[in-house]
Design a protein around this motif. Sequence first.
Motif, PDB file in Angstrom:
ATOM      1  N   LYS A 196     -43.090  26.021 -57.455  1.00 38.03           N
ATOM      2  CA  LYS A 196     -42.196  24.920 -57.115  1.00 38.03           C
ATOM      3  C   LYS A 196     -41.243  24.562 -58.255  1.00 38.03           C
ATOM      4  O   LYS A 196     -40.457  23.624 -58.126  1.00 38.03           O
ATOM      5  CB  LYS A 196     -43.016  23.694 -56.721  1.00 38.03           C
ATOM      6  CG  LYS A 196     -43.812  23.884 -55.419  1.00 38.03           C
ATOM      7  CD  LYS A 196     -44.548  22.623 -55.028  1.00 38.03           C
ATOM      8  CE  LYS A 196     -45.301  22.816 -53.711  1.00 38.03           C
ATOM      9  NZ  LYS A 196     -46.053  21.594 -53.319  1.00 38.03           N
ATOM     10  N   GLU A 197     -41.298  25.324 -59.341  1.00 36.66           N
ATOM     11  CA  GLU A 197     -40.429  25.023 -60.468  1.00 36.66           C
ATOM     12  C   GLU A 197     -38.955  25.087 -60.084  1.00 36.66           C
ATOM     13  O   GLU A 197     -38.134  24.314 -60.579  1.00 36.66           O
ATOM     14  CB  GLU A 197     -40.729  25.985 -61.623  1.00 36.66           C
ATOM     15  CG  GLU A 197     -42.024  25.635 -62.335  1.00 36.66           C
ATOM     16  CD  GLU A 197     -42.735  26.832 -62.919  1.00 36.66           C
ATOM     17  OE1 GLU A 197     -42.757  26.962 -64.150  1.00 36.66           O
ATOM     18  OE2 GLU A 197     -43.302  27.630 -62.150  1.00 36.66           O
ATOM     19  N   LEU A 198     -38.629  26.015 -59.186  1.00 28.32           N
ATOM     20  CA  LEU A 198     -37.241  26.152 -58.741  1.00 28.32           C
ATOM     21  C   LEU A 198     -36.774  24.946 -57.925  1.00 28.32           C
ATOM     22  O   LEU A 198     -35.577  24.755 -57.723  1.00 28.32           O
ATOM     23  CB  LEU A 198     -37.074  27.431 -57.914  1.00 28.32           C
ATOM     24  CG  LEU A 198     -37.258  28.746 -58.687  1.00 28.32           C
ATOM     25  CD1 LEU A 198     -37.341  29.915 -57.713  1.00 28.32           C
ATOM     26  CD2 LEU A 198     -36.134  28.957 -59.680  1.00 28.32           C
ATOM     27  N   GLN A 204     -32.823  20.918 -60.609  1.00 31.40           N
ATOM     28  CA  GLN A 204     -31.743  20.897 -59.619  1.00 31.40           C
ATOM     29  C   GLN A 204     -30.551  20.105 -60.129  1.00 31.40           C
ATOM     30  O   GLN A 204     -29.396  20.509 -59.947  1.00 31.40           O
ATOM     31  CB  GLN A 204     -32.261  20.320 -58.306  1.00 31.40           C
ATOM     32  CG  GLN A 204     -33.201  21.248 -57.557  1.00 31.40           C
ATOM     33  CD  GLN A 204     -33.722  20.636 -56.271  1.00 31.40           C
ATOM     34  OE1 GLN A 204     -33.732  19.408 -56.110  1.00 31.40           O
ATOM     35  NE2 GLN A 204     -34.149  21.477 -55.339  1.00 31.40           N
ATOM     36  N   ASN A 205     -30.813  18.972 -60.774  1.00 37.08           N
ATOM     37  CA  ASN A 205     -29.729  18.137 -61.300  1.00 37.08           C
ATOM     38  C   ASN A 205     -28.973  18.843 -62.430  1.00 37.08           C
ATOM     39  O   ASN A 205     -27.742  18.772 -62.506  1.00 37.08           O
ATOM     40  CB  ASN A 205     -30.291  16.804 -61.798  1.00 37.08           C
ATOM     41  CG  ASN A 205     -30.773  15.911 -60.667  1.00 37.08           C
ATOM     42  OD1 ASN A 205     -30.351  16.076 -59.519  1.00 37.08           O
ATOM     43  ND2 ASN A 205     -31.668  14.991 -60.978  1.00 37.08           N
ATOM     44  N   ILE A 206     -29.708  19.521 -63.298  1.00 36.89           N
ATOM     45  CA  ILE A 206     -29.065  20.263 -64.389  1.00 36.89           C
ATOM     46  C   ILE A 206     -28.229  21.408 -63.814  1.00 36.89           C
ATOM     47  O   ILE A 206     -27.111  21.679 -64.268  1.00 36.89           O
ATOM     48  CB  ILE A 206     -30.118  20.795 -65.378  1.00 36.89           C
ATOM     49  CG1 ILE A 206     -30.849  19.626 -66.054  1.00 36.89           C
ATOM     50  CG2 ILE A 206     -29.462  21.689 -66.434  1.00 36.89           C
ATOM     51  CD1 ILE A 206     -32.033  20.040 -66.923  1.00 36.89           C
ATOM     52  N   ALA A 207     -28.775  22.073 -62.781  1.00 37.84           N
ATOM     53  CA  ALA A 207     -28.044  23.180 -62.149  1.00 37.84           C
ATOM     54  C   ALA A 207     -26.724  22.695 -61.553  1.00 37.84           C
ATOM     55  O   ALA A 207     -25.687  23.358 -61.679  1.00 37.84           O
ATOM     56  CB  ALA A 207     -28.913  23.818 -61.070  1.00 37.84           C
ATOM     57  N   GLN A 208     -26.762  21.539 -60.916  1.00 39.75           N
ATOM     58  CA  GLN A 208     -25.550  20.978 -60.320  1.00 39.75           C
ATOM     59  C   GLN A 208     -24.511  20.673 -61.413  1.00 39.75           C
ATOM     60  O   GLN A 208     -23.311  20.915 -61.234  1.00 39.75           O
ATOM     61  CB  GLN A 208     -25.894  19.706 -59.543  1.00 39.75           C
ATOM     62  CG  GLN A 208     -24.714  19.143 -58.763  1.00 39.75           C
ATOM     63  CD  GLN A 208     -25.130  17.971 -57.885  1.00 39.75           C
ATOM     64  OE1 GLN A 208     -26.216  17.419 -58.025  1.00 39.75           O
ATOM     65  NE2 GLN A 208     -24.257  17.585 -56.963  1.00 39.75           N
ATOM     66  N   LYS A 209     -24.973  20.170 -62.541  1.00 41.13           N
ATOM     67  CA  LYS A 209     -24.073  19.840 -63.652  1.00 41.13           C
ATOM     68  C   LYS A 209     -23.307  21.069 -64.135  1.00 41.13           C
ATOM     69  O   LYS A 209     -22.101  20.991 -64.415  1.00 41.13           O
ATOM     70  CB  LYS A 209     -24.896  19.237 -64.801  1.00 41.13           C
ATOM     71  CG  LYS A 209     -24.103  19.041 -66.083  1.00 41.13           C
ATOM     72  CD  LYS A 209     -24.993  18.527 -67.206  1.00 41.13           C
ATOM     73  CE  LYS A 209     -24.244  18.500 -68.546  1.00 41.13           C
ATOM     74  NZ  LYS A 209     -25.121  18.023 -69.652  1.00 41.13           N
ATOM     75  N   ILE A 218     -33.447  27.893 -65.497  1.00 40.32           N
ATOM     76  CA  ILE A 218     -34.730  28.233 -66.116  1.00 40.32           C
ATOM     77  C   ILE A 218     -34.585  29.433 -67.046  1.00 40.32           C
ATOM     78  O   ILE A 218     -35.128  29.443 -68.154  1.00 40.32           O
ATOM     79  CB  ILE A 218     -35.803  28.500 -65.036  1.00 40.32           C
ATOM     80  CG1 ILE A 218     -36.119  27.206 -64.276  1.00 40.32           C
ATOM     81  CG2 ILE A 218     -37.076  29.061 -65.670  1.00 40.32           C
ATOM     82  CD1 ILE A 218     -37.062  27.395 -63.101  1.00 40.32           C
ATOM     83  N   LEU A 219     -33.847  30.433 -66.615  1.00 40.70           N
ATOM     84  CA  LEU A 219     -33.657  31.606 -67.470  1.00 40.70           C
ATOM     85  C   LEU A 219     -32.877  31.250 -68.734  1.00 40.70           C
ATOM     86  O   LEU A 219     -33.173  31.752 -69.820  1.00 40.70           O
ATOM     87  CB  LEU A 219     -32.961  32.717 -66.688  1.00 40.70           C
ATOM     88  CG  LEU A 219     -33.779  33.317 -65.539  1.00 40.70           C
ATOM     89  CD1 LEU A 219     -32.936  34.307 -64.741  1.00 40.70           C
ATOM     90  CD2 LEU A 219     -35.047  33.986 -66.045  1.00 40.70           C
ATOM     91  N   LYS A 257     -36.612  18.309 -71.853  1.00 41.22           N
ATOM     92  CA  LYS A 257     -37.053  17.754 -70.568  1.00 41.22           C
ATOM     93  C   LYS A 257     -37.670  18.837 -69.682  1.00 41.22           C
ATOM     94  O   LYS A 257     -38.659  18.591 -68.991  1.00 41.22           O
ATOM     95  CB  LYS A 257     -35.872  17.085 -69.854  1.00 41.22           C
ATOM     96  CG  LYS A 257     -35.478  15.730 -70.431  1.00 41.22           C
ATOM     97  CD  LYS A 257     -34.335  15.107 -69.641  1.00 41.22           C
ATOM     98  CE  LYS A 257     -34.008  13.721 -70.166  1.00 41.22           C
ATOM     99  NZ  LYS A 257     -32.882  13.096 -69.425  1.00 41.22           N
ATOM    100  N   ILE A 258     -37.084  20.018 -69.688  1.00 41.49           N
ATOM    101  CA  ILE A 258     -37.655  21.120 -68.901  1.00 41.49           C
ATOM    102  C   ILE A 258     -39.020  21.510 -69.470  1.00 41.49           C
ATOM    103  O   ILE A 258     -39.987  21.724 -68.724  1.00 41.49           O
ATOM    104  CB  ILE A 258     -36.699  22.333 -68.873  1.00 41.49           C
ATOM    105  CG1 ILE A 258     -35.416  21.973 -68.130  1.00 41.49           C
ATOM    106  CG2 ILE A 258     -37.375  23.537 -68.208  1.00 41.49           C
ATOM    107  CD1 ILE A 258     -34.322  23.029 -68.212  1.00 41.49           C
TER     108      ILE A 258
END
Length: 280
Positions: A196-198, A204-209, A218-219, A257-258
């Motif tokens: 469920k890490e994805l 998700q918020n960081i990805a949107q940024k 994550i990578l 945070k991650i």
Amino acid sequence: MIEQEKYTLNDGHLIPKIGLGTFQIRGYEGVEQILTAIQSGYRLLDTSTNYDSEGAVGEAIRRSGIPRSNFFVTTKLPGKYHHFEDALKMIEESLLRTGLSYFDLYLIHWPLPKRDNYVEAWKALIAAKKRGLVRSIGVSNFEEDHLDKIIQETGVIPAINQNEIHPYWPQEKLLKINKKYGILTEAWSPLGRGSKELEESLIQNIAQKYGKDTGQIILRWQVERGIIPIVKATSPEHQRRNIDIFDFSLSSEEINKITALKQENGRVDNQDPNEYEEFV
């Protein structure tokens, strides 16, 4: 094609900052899947005798038309071959399977401390390097006690330690130990193997940024921590996305945070290197 950045190993050899894992990638279909990854820019190809993909890796390299010297090929020693002569013969056998004349990196797959033959296996890897069968040698799933033992017994420090690392299992202590010795860290299951890490809202918020997907975040978190992610992907789209992580950077706060997503029982399959008996 994306040009990859590289690290310098403690023996002077260069290694790409991300690699293709080939677990369950095998046969003719596997050759095609590896070829698409090569076309997308992957040059670090990670296999193992236990993955049954060594032949597919070798064939994909030959079909690619790209010089062998452009690739960084890794494979691993199974637990049933930890005795010195067995290990040397298995390295030779893996070269025959791939059709290659040398490996860029050869790892002991698991320490198997209950059997306690990993020092003998490490001595075999040292001998294989002297014979020119492999250029760099390392370990996988080794923890502090295992590292201390092989280094004290032989005086030879591994170039790589490949471990399970992902946001639920960030391995902060082990990273410090590897860095203390000058060992570069690789991550297997860097995305958590379908966990469920994805789906974590933070990621998700960081990805949107950054206009990226959660896997890319994550990578990138792995790379920012000095880790080489070994990520499996069979579709060309996923392969391209996974390697497209070198055009942005995370902040220190985002990295922390991650890392703080760590869970007490965060391993994907409860594979404790002190207890795990490798499949043979």
